[in-house]
Scaffold this motif. Structure first.
Motif, PDB file in Angstrom:
ATOM      1  N   ASN A 352     -97.872  34.904 -77.464  1.00 32.95           N
ATOM      2  CA  ASN A 352     -97.162  33.640 -77.678  1.00 32.95           C
ATOM      3  C   ASN A 352     -96.932  32.875 -76.374  1.00 32.95           C
ATOM      4  O   ASN A 352     -96.422  31.751 -76.397  1.00 32.95           O
ATOM      5  CB  ASN A 352     -95.803  33.889 -78.345  1.00 32.95           C
ATOM      6  CG  ASN A 352     -95.939  34.317 -79.795  1.00 32.95           C
ATOM      7  OD1 ASN A 352     -96.833  33.871 -80.494  1.00 32.95           O
ATOM      8  ND2 ASN A 352     -95.056  35.192 -80.244  1.00 32.95           N
ATOM      9  N   ALA A 353     -97.285  33.474 -75.254  1.00 27.70           N
ATOM     10  CA  ALA A 353     -96.892  32.911 -73.963  1.00 27.70           C
ATOM     11  C   ALA A 353     -97.469  31.535 -73.685  1.00 27.70           C
ATOM     12  O   ALA A 353     -96.794  30.656 -73.136  1.00 27.70           O
ATOM     13  CB  ALA A 353     -97.266  33.871 -72.843  1.00 27.70           C
ATOM     14  N   GLU A 354     -98.741  31.323 -74.054  1.00 25.71           N
ATOM     15  CA  GLU A 354     -99.374  30.046 -73.727  1.00 25.71           C
ATOM     16  C   GLU A 354     -98.660  28.865 -74.377  1.00 25.71           C
ATOM     17  O   GLU A 354     -98.799  27.730 -73.915  1.00 25.71           O
ATOM     18  CB  GLU A 354    -100.849  30.077 -74.129  1.00 25.71           C
ATOM     19  CG  GLU A 354    -101.662  30.990 -73.236  1.00 25.71           C
ATOM     20  CD  GLU A 354    -103.098  31.186 -73.681  1.00 25.71           C
ATOM     21  OE1 GLU A 354    -103.865  31.807 -72.913  1.00 25.71           O
ATOM     22  OE2 GLU A 354    -103.461  30.721 -74.782  1.00 25.71           O
ATOM     23  N   SER A 355     -97.866  29.140 -75.412  1.00 24.96           N
ATOM     24  CA  SER A 355     -97.146  28.063 -76.085  1.00 24.96           C
ATOM     25  C   SER A 355     -95.971  27.535 -75.260  1.00 24.96           C
ATOM     26  O   SER A 355     -95.386  26.508 -75.610  1.00 24.96           O
ATOM     27  CB  SER A 355     -96.644  28.530 -77.455  1.00 24.96           C
ATOM     28  OG  SER A 355     -95.553  29.430 -77.337  1.00 24.96           O
ATOM     29  N   ILE A 356     -95.612  28.217 -74.163  1.00 25.57           N
ATOM     30  CA  ILE A 356     -94.540  27.705 -73.297  1.00 25.57           C
ATOM     31  C   ILE A 356     -95.057  27.321 -71.910  1.00 25.57           C
ATOM     32  O   ILE A 356     -94.301  26.851 -71.073  1.00 25.57           O
ATOM     33  CB  ILE A 356     -93.355  28.698 -73.159  1.00 25.57           C
ATOM     34  CG1 ILE A 356     -93.765  29.966 -72.395  1.00 25.57           C
ATOM     35  CG2 ILE A 356     -92.793  29.052 -74.536  1.00 25.57           C
ATOM     36  CD1 ILE A 356     -92.580  30.878 -72.048  1.00 25.57           C
ATOM     37  N   PHE A 357     -96.357  27.519 -71.676  1.00 25.17           N
ATOM     38  CA  PHE A 357     -96.900  27.248 -70.346  1.00 25.17           C
ATOM     39  C   PHE A 357     -96.688  25.797 -69.914  1.00 25.17           C
ATOM     40  O   PHE A 357     -96.307  25.525 -68.777  1.00 25.17           O
ATOM     41  CB  PHE A 357     -98.393  27.582 -70.303  1.00 25.17           C
ATOM     42  CG  PHE A 357     -98.707  29.051 -70.140  1.00 25.17           C
ATOM     43  CD1 PHE A 357     -97.704  30.008 -70.185  1.00 25.17           C
ATOM     44  CD2 PHE A 357    -100.007  29.475 -69.944  1.00 25.17           C
ATOM     45  CE1 PHE A 357     -97.986  31.363 -70.039  1.00 25.17           C
ATOM     46  CE2 PHE A 357    -100.307  30.822 -69.790  1.00 25.17           C
ATOM     47  CZ  PHE A 357     -99.303  31.766 -69.838  1.00 25.17           C
ATOM     48  N   LYS A 358     -96.973  24.856 -70.808  1.00 25.89           N
ATOM     49  CA  LYS A 358     -96.854  23.436 -70.451  1.00 25.89           C
ATOM     50  C   LYS A 358     -95.456  23.123 -69.927  1.00 25.89           C
ATOM     51  O   LYS A 358     -95.296  22.489 -68.866  1.00 25.89           O
ATOM     52  CB  LYS A 358     -97.174  22.556 -71.659  1.00 25.89           C
ATOM     53  CG  LYS A 358     -97.010  21.062 -71.412  1.00 25.89           C
ATOM     54  CD  LYS A 358     -97.389  20.262 -72.668  1.00 25.89           C
ATOM     55  CE  LYS A 358     -97.253  18.758 -72.436  1.00 25.89           C
ATOM     56  NZ  LYS A 358     -95.827  18.334 -72.341  1.00 25.89           N
ATOM     57  N   GLU A 359     -94.435  23.574 -70.651  1.00 24.43           N
ATOM     58  CA  GLU A 359     -93.075  23.245 -70.251  1.00 24.43           C
ATOM     59  C   GLU A 359     -92.637  24.005 -69.001  1.00 24.43           C
ATOM     60  O   GLU A 359     -91.930  23.465 -68.149  1.00 24.43           O
ATOM     61  CB  GLU A 359     -92.103  23.520 -71.402  1.00 24.43           C
ATOM     62  CG  GLU A 359     -90.751  22.862 -71.207  1.00 24.43           C
ATOM     63  CD  GLU A 359     -89.958  22.712 -72.491  1.00 24.43           C
ATOM     64  OE1 GLU A 359     -88.793  22.291 -72.390  1.00 24.43           O
ATOM     65  OE2 GLU A 359     -90.489  23.003 -73.582  1.00 24.43           O
ATOM     66  N   VAL A 360     -93.065  25.254 -68.870  1.00 20.23           N
ATOM     67  CA  VAL A 360     -92.710  26.025 -67.668  1.00 20.23           C
ATOM     68  C   VAL A 360     -93.331  25.401 -66.425  1.00 20.23           C
ATOM     69  O   VAL A 360     -92.679  25.307 -65.371  1.00 20.23           O
ATOM     70  CB  VAL A 360     -93.138  27.495 -67.809  1.00 20.23           C
ATOM     71  CG1 VAL A 360     -92.922  28.244 -66.482  1.00 20.23           C
ATOM     72  CG2 VAL A 360     -92.345  28.196 -68.907  1.00 20.23           C
ATOM     73  N   LEU A 361     -94.581  24.956 -66.527  1.00 25.01           N
ATOM     74  CA  LEU A 361     -95.228  24.299 -65.394  1.00 25.01           C
ATOM     75  C   LEU A 361     -94.483  23.030 -64.990  1.00 25.01           C
ATOM     76  O   LEU A 361     -94.312  22.740 -63.796  1.00 25.01           O
ATOM     77  CB  LEU A 361     -96.682  23.962 -65.736  1.00 25.01           C
ATOM     78  CG  LEU A 361     -97.637  25.150 -65.899  1.00 25.01           C
ATOM     79  CD1 LEU A 361     -98.966  24.687 -66.481  1.00 25.01           C
ATOM     80  CD2 LEU A 361     -97.848  25.851 -64.571  1.00 25.01           C
ATOM     81  N   GLU A 362     -94.041  22.284 -65.968  1.00 24.64           N
ATOM     82  CA  GLU A 362     -93.332  21.032 -65.688  1.00 24.64           C
ATOM     83  C   GLU A 362     -91.954  21.287 -65.085  1.00 24.64           C
ATOM     84  O   GLU A 362     -91.588  20.671 -64.084  1.00 24.64           O
ATOM     85  CB  GLU A 362     -93.195  20.224 -66.980  1.00 24.64           C
ATOM     86  CG  GLU A 362     -94.526  19.675 -67.486  1.00 24.64           C
ATOM     87  CD  GLU A 362     -94.412  18.979 -68.838  1.00 24.64           C
ATOM     88  OE1 GLU A 362     -93.284  18.897 -69.368  1.00 24.64           O
ATOM     89  OE2 GLU A 362     -95.448  18.531 -69.368  1.00 24.64           O
TER      90      GLU A 362
END
Length: 393
Positions: A352-362
Motif C-alpha cells: 500500500n506504500a506507493e499510495s502515500i508516496f506523492k504526499e510524503v514527497l511533497e
C-alpha cells in the motif's frame, strides 16, 4: 514554534518541523494501511531525518526499525549503475561498444546454469548485436522487463524473450537488459556481481547489511513484506546475485549510498557526470502496463529522461535523479536534487506504500516534480484515478 525544534529544509526554501513531519507521515501510514514505512531526508548532502513507522511483521506487531533488512527490489539497479559507471570511467568497458564484441560466442549461444536465463530465442534476430551497455542501463534495449511478462503487463508463462523495438530507439524498462549487461561485466572482469559490489560499493561505504546475495547475518534482522490487506508474506530468499533486483539492504545502508552519490555530484565527479548524462527522452504515459505504449507530452516540462540506472527530471531547482523499487510486499522510491544538496528515501514493506508516496514527497521536501502518475503512485484517497489506472494495468 519551539526555537530549539529541528527543521527539515525543502526545495522551495520552506521548512517543516520534525514533529509535524512525524505526525503527518504517521497519519498517512495509518489511513492508507501501510504496514511498515521508513522515511529518510537529506539536507546539505547528509542525513538529517530518519524514522521508521509501523511494523516489521504486522501479525506479530514487531516495530519496524531503520536498520532492518528490506528486499531492495530495483534499487539494485541504481547501485549497479554506479558500479558500471566506475568501470566505464576507468576504461574497463566502453558503454557504446556492442556487448557482443566482448564475448567469444554469440549472445543466443551463451550457456547458463538455469537454461531459462538464456537468450536462445534471439538467434534469428541479429538486433542483439547492436545492444550496448548504455542501452541496458537506460532501458532502451527493446527487450521486455521480464520474459514472462509482456510489455503491457500480461503474464506469458512460455517466457520467450524477444525485441519490442530496435535497440536504442525507445525507452521501455527492462530487467532482462540489465541482466545481460551483468553477464558481460562478469565476463570482462572475471568477477561475480557480488564480489564487484563488495569491492567497489558495499565495503568502501560500510554498507555492512547490504548484499546481492542472502547472508546468514540477515536471518534475524529482516522485515516481512505485506499485501494490500496487510497479510504477512513469507520471506523469499534470492538464490543468485541479480543486478536487476536481488539486493537486500537497510534504510540505514542505502542512505549511506545516497549520501555518497550526493557528495560525488556536489564535487563534480566524472562518475556521476557519466551516470547522470541524459540518454533517452521518455514520452510514455506510464512506465508500466498498457499506458506504457501510449505517448504523451505530460512530462515534457520536467524533461523526463534516463541515465545509467537512474531516471532524470528537471525542476526549477536543478535536476532530480531518481530510482524506484517495486517487488511483492516492498515498495521504495529515492530521489536526489544535488544542486540543492537535498534528497529523500522512502522504503516500505507494504503493497500500500506507493499510495502515500506523492504526499510524503511533497510534505517531506516539497518534491512536486516526481511524475507520480507515470510511476503509478496513485494516492490512496483518489478513487477515480485509481480505478482508471487499475483498469489499464
Amino acid at each position: 514554534m519551539d526555537q530549539t525544534e529541528k527543521l527539515v529544509q525543502r526545495l522551495d526554501g520552506s521548512q517543516i518541523t520534525y514533529s509535524k513531519l512525524d505526525q503527518k507521515v504517521q497519519e498517512l501510514v495509518d489511513t492508507a494501511h501501510v504496514s511498515g514505512f521508513t522515511l529518510t531526508i537529506f539536507n546539505h548532502d547528509t542525513t538529517i531525518y530518519r524514522k521508521a513507522f509501523g511494523y516489521a511483521n504486522y501479525q506479530q506487531k514487531d516495530s519496524l526499525h531503520i536498520n532492518q533488512v528490506f528486499y531492495g527490489a530495483s534499487l539494485s539497479k541504481s547501485v549497479f549503475g554506479y558500479l558500471v559507471a566506475q568501470l566505464a570511467n576507468e576504461g574497463i568497458i566502453d558503454l557504446d561498444k556492442p556487448l557482443q564484441d566482448y564475448l567469444d560466442t554469440p549472445i543466443p549461444e551463451m550457456e547458463f546454469e538455469k537454461e531459462w536465463r538464456g537468450f536462445k530465442n534471439l538467434e534469428n534476430d541479429k538486433r542483439y548485436q547492436r545492444i550496448t551497455g548504455r542501452m541496458c542501463l537506460s532501458h532502451t534495449t527493446g527487450l521486455p522487463n521480464w520474459r514472462w511478462i509482456s510489455r503491457t503487463g500480461v503474464f506469458t508463462p512460455e517466457g520467450d524473450i524477444h525485441f519490442y523495438f530496435d535497440p536504442g530507439t525507445q525507452y521501455s524498462y527492462s530487467g532482462e537488459g540489465m541482466m545481460l549487461l551483468q553477464y558481460v561485466i562478469e565476463k570482462i572482469t572475471g568477477k561475480g556481481l557480488e564480489e564487484l559490489a563488495k569491492e567497489r560499493v558495499f565495503n568502501p561505504l560500510n554498507m555492512d547489511m547490504t548484499s546481492y546475495l542472502w547472508l546468514p547475518r540477515f536471518e534475524n534482522e529482516y522485515c516481512n513484506g505485506h499485501t494490500v490487506k496487510q497479510e504477512v508474506i513469507k520471506k523469499d530468499i534470492p538464490d543468485e546475485a541479480a543486478s536487476a533486483g536481488s539486493m537486500e539492504t537497510t534504510p540505514l545502508d542505502y542512505s549511506k549510498f545516497m549520501e555518497h552519490i550526493l557528495s560525488l555530484k556536489s564535487n563534480d565527479s566524472p562518475i556521476t557526470n557519466l551516470m547522470f548524462k541524459p540518454n533517452i527522452s521518455i514520452d510514455s504515459k506510464q512506465q508500466f502496463g498498457k499506458h506504457s505504449i501510449e505517448k504523451t507530452d505530460e512530462n515534457k516540462d520536467i524533461k523526463l529522461n534516463y541515465g545509467l540506472g537512474w531516471g532524470i527530471l528537471t525542476t526549477p531547482y536543478g535536476n532530480g535523479y531518481f530510482k524506484e523499487g517495486h517487488g511483492e510486499g516492498f515498495q521504495h522510491y529515492s530521489i536526489i536534487f544535488p544542486e540543492k544538496n537535498m534528497g529523500i528515501l522512502l522504503m516500505s514493506n507494504s503493497d500500500n506504500a506507493e499510495s502515500i508516496f506523492k504526499e510524503v514527497l511533497e510534505v517531506g521536501i516539497g518534491d512536486i516534480y516526481t511524475p507520480w502518475y507515470w510511476e503509478n503512485y496513485i494516492p490512496y484517497n483518489d478513487e477515480p484515478e485509481r480505478s482508471i489506472a487499475n483498469s489499464h494495468n
